[in-house]
Design an enzyme around this catalytic site. Structure first.
Site, PDB file in Angstrom:
ATOM      1  N   LYS A   1       5.005  13.207  -3.821  1.00 57.51           N
ATOM      2  CA  LYS A   1       3.565  13.325  -3.523  1.00 57.51           C
ATOM      3  C   LYS A   1       3.260  14.736  -3.003  1.00 57.51           C
ATOM      4  O   LYS A   1       3.942  15.683  -3.389  1.00 57.51           O
ATOM      5  CB  LYS A   1       3.119  12.236  -2.550  1.00 57.51           C
ATOM      6  CG  LYS A   1       3.554  10.844  -3.009  1.00 57.51           C
ATOM      7  CD  LYS A   1       2.920   9.726  -2.237  1.00 57.51           C
ATOM      8  CE  LYS A   1       3.462   8.402  -2.765  1.00 57.51           C
ATOM      9  NZ  LYS A   1       2.783   7.242  -2.221  1.00 57.51           N
TER      10      LYS A   1
ATOM     11  N   GLU B   1       3.231  -0.873  -9.176  1.00 57.12           N
ATOM     12  CA  GLU B   1       3.141  -0.534  -7.755  1.00 57.12           C
ATOM     13  C   GLU B   1       1.949  -1.246  -7.129  1.00 57.12           C
ATOM     14  O   GLU B   1       0.812  -0.770  -7.232  1.00 57.12           O
ATOM     15  CB  GLU B   1       2.948   0.977  -7.592  1.00 57.12           C
ATOM     16  CG  GLU B   1       4.082   1.797  -8.154  1.00 57.12           C
ATOM     17  CD  GLU B   1       4.143   3.169  -7.504  1.00 57.12           C
ATOM     18  OE1 GLU B   1       5.184   3.504  -6.953  1.00 57.12           O
ATOM     19  OE2 GLU B   1       3.118   3.887  -7.535  1.00 57.12           O
TER      20      GLU B   1
ATOM     21  N   ASN C   1       9.057  10.177  -5.902  1.00 56.76           N
ATOM     22  CA  ASN C   1       7.695  10.708  -5.973  1.00 56.76           C
ATOM     23  C   ASN C   1       7.409  11.382  -4.631  1.00 56.76           C
ATOM     24  O   ASN C   1       7.106  10.720  -3.655  1.00 56.76           O
ATOM     25  CB  ASN C   1       6.712   9.552  -6.233  1.00 56.76           C
ATOM     26  CG  ASN C   1       5.266  10.013  -6.208  1.00 56.76           C
ATOM     27  OD1 ASN C   1       4.991  11.214  -6.223  1.00 56.76           O
ATOM     28  ND2 ASN C   1       4.338   9.067  -6.166  1.00 56.76           N
TER      29      ASN C   1
ATOM     30  N   SER D   1       7.132   0.921  -0.930  1.00 62.89           N
ATOM     31  CA  SER D   1       8.035   0.759   0.221  1.00 62.89           C
ATOM     32  C   SER D   1       9.460   0.384  -0.182  1.00 62.89           C
ATOM     33  O   SER D   1      10.116  -0.391   0.522  1.00 62.89           O
ATOM     34  CB  SER D   1       7.458  -0.248   1.222  1.00 62.89           C
ATOM     35  OG  SER D   1       6.214   0.226   1.716  1.00 62.89           O
TER      36      SER D   1
ATOM     37  N   GLU E   1      -3.026   6.523  -6.213  1.00 64.37           N
ATOM     38  CA  GLU E   1      -3.726   7.540  -5.421  1.00 64.37           C
ATOM     39  C   GLU E   1      -4.601   8.397  -6.312  1.00 64.37           C
ATOM     40  O   GLU E   1      -5.695   8.806  -5.923  1.00 64.37           O
ATOM     41  CB  GLU E   1      -2.698   8.389  -4.645  1.00 64.37           C
ATOM     42  CG  GLU E   1      -2.078   7.586  -3.511  1.00 64.37           C
ATOM     43  CD  GLU E   1      -0.632   7.894  -3.199  1.00 64.37           C
ATOM     44  OE1 GLU E   1      -0.125   8.967  -3.600  1.00 64.37           O
ATOM     45  OE2 GLU E   1       0.021   7.042  -2.551  1.00 64.37           O
TER      46      GLU E   1
ATOM     47  N   HIS F   1      -1.027   7.158 -11.067  1.00 67.05           N
ATOM     48  CA  HIS F   1      -0.663   6.658  -9.734  1.00 67.05           C
ATOM     49  C   HIS F   1      -1.940   6.143  -9.055  1.00 67.05           C
ATOM     50  O   HIS F   1      -3.019   6.704  -9.244  1.00 67.05           O
ATOM     51  CB  HIS F   1      -0.015   7.774  -8.912  1.00 67.05           C
ATOM     52  CG  HIS F   1       0.612   7.248  -7.671  1.00 67.05           C
ATOM     53  ND1 HIS F   1      -0.127   6.938  -6.555  1.00 67.05           N
ATOM     54  CD2 HIS F   1       1.896   6.927  -7.380  1.00 67.05           C
ATOM     55  CE1 HIS F   1       0.685   6.448  -5.632  1.00 67.05           C
ATOM     56  NE2 HIS F   1       1.916   6.433  -6.109  1.00 67.05           N
TER      57      HIS F   1
ATOM     58  N   GLY G   1       3.388   2.825   0.852  1.00 68.18           N
ATOM     59  CA  GLY G   1       3.318   3.568   2.104  1.00 68.18           C
ATOM     60  C   GLY G   1       2.996   2.688   3.305  1.00 68.18           C
ATOM     61  O   GLY G   1       2.707   3.194   4.387  1.00 68.18           O
TER      62      GLY G   1
HETATM   63  P1  PGA Z   1       6.178   4.469  -0.993  1.00 67.15           P
HETATM   64  O1  PGA Z   1       5.354   5.083  -2.240  1.00 67.15           O
HETATM   65  O2  PGA Z   1       7.596   4.302  -1.466  1.00 67.15           O
HETATM   66  O3  PGA Z   1       6.029   5.470   0.104  1.00 67.15           O
HETATM   67  O4  PGA Z   1       5.538   3.160  -0.675  1.00 67.15           O
HETATM   68  C1  PGA Z   1       5.598   4.638  -3.543  1.00 67.15           C
HETATM   69  C2  PGA Z   1       4.674   5.372  -4.498  1.00 67.15           C
HETATM   70  O5  PGA Z   1       3.499   5.558  -4.166  1.00 67.15           O
HETATM   71  O6  PGA Z   1       5.091   5.798  -5.599  1.00 67.15           O
END
Ligand code: PGA
Length: 265
Positions: free
Chosen positions: A23, A181, A21, A227, A111, A109, A187
């Site tokens: 983003k 998630e 992903n 992560s 976000e 997601h 993140g």
């Molecule tokens: P990350 O993001 O691996 O940077 O924690 C995962 C995601 O949001 O899909």
């Protein structure tokens, strides 16, 4: 290109997936470089293992050109709109995606839920329009830190599944990839422990089994996200109900992401 479901080691039909992903990251030139590096870094996808690249909309065609035709590799969008077409300036329809041979879309997601107010109900509509157009949703769910601290994560995630997915038929639900998630792990560098991941994945599968029966629940791919890195992927993926990962930060580095692909079971 349609995927054929292959029986994997654990004797179910479910797929093992490493999903990148990206983003809202990378310029066009950086995206091109990363895709070239990915292709050049040796990795092997066995039957039943997929690598999916959810890239920003402007790079879908580039990713298609670079990755198209590679065995078990798919390009995905990170979102789509819940309406067929029309006066929705700035939005992207599923019809646009299918016309570019895109077969996967990340939906819900955290976000998007947080910054764009996407509700479980809106996501149910997006799921429907994707399935009507032969696009497989990668449906994200997961709780915030305060919910985890209150120990109500099962109720919370259970409700996300119920309100966005449980109107689907037994045939439709098998086209969904679920990505668990935990928001507190995205993140932040703070990965859920493999026990925490397994516990929630087993819970999700048990809920799916209650609604759709054991056989169907066993066939649904459930990814962990938050992560995931090259050095923790194998441990996470070794868990019985963890079928791969949805990867943000580490997917922006070819060596890291290839290590994650190679950690698939
Ligand atoms: P990350 O993001 O691996 O940077 O924690 C995962 C995601 O949001 O899909």
């Amino acid at each position: 290109m349609r995927i054929s479901l292959t029986t994997s080691k654990n004797n179910t039909m479910r797929k093992q997936i490493a999903a990148a992903n990206w983003k809202m990251n990378l310029t066009y030139q950086q995206a091109e470089k990363l895709l070239d590096e990915m292709i050049a870094t040796p990795h092997e996808l066995k039957d039943g293992q997929l690598a999916i690249f959810a890239v920003p909309f402007p790079y879908l065609q580039l990713a298609n050109e670079k990755l198209g035709g590679k065995k078990n590799v798919f390009v995905a969008a990170q979102n789509c709109y819940n309406k067929k077409s029309g006066a929705y300036t700035g939005e992207v329809s599923v019809e646009m995606l299918t016309s570019m041979n895109i077969e996967y879309v990340v939906l819900g997601h955290s976000e998007r839920r947080e910054y764009f107010n996407e509700s479980n109900q809106l996501l149910a509509e997006k799921i429907n329009i994707c399935l009507d157009n032969n696009i497989n949703p990668i449906f994200c769910c997961g709780e915030s830190l305060s919910i985890r601290e209150a120990n109500t994560q099962n109720d919370f995630v259970g409700k996300q599944l119920e309100e966005s997915l449980y109107h689907l038929s037994a045939e439709q639900i098998q086209k969904i990839v679920i990505a668990y998630e935990p928001i507190w792990a995205i993140g932040t560098g703070k990965t859920a422990s493999s026990e925490q991941a397994q516990e929630m994945h087993a819970f999700i599968r048990s809920q799916l089994a209650k609604k759709y029966g054991n056989d169907i629940a066993e066939n649904i791919t459930i990814l962990y996200g938050g992560s995931v890195k090259g050095n923790n992927a194998a441990e996470l993926f070794s868990q019985k109900d963890v079928d791969g990962g949805l990867v943000g930060g580490a997917s922006l580095n070819a060596t890291e992401f290839v290590a994650i692909i190679n950690a698939l079971k």
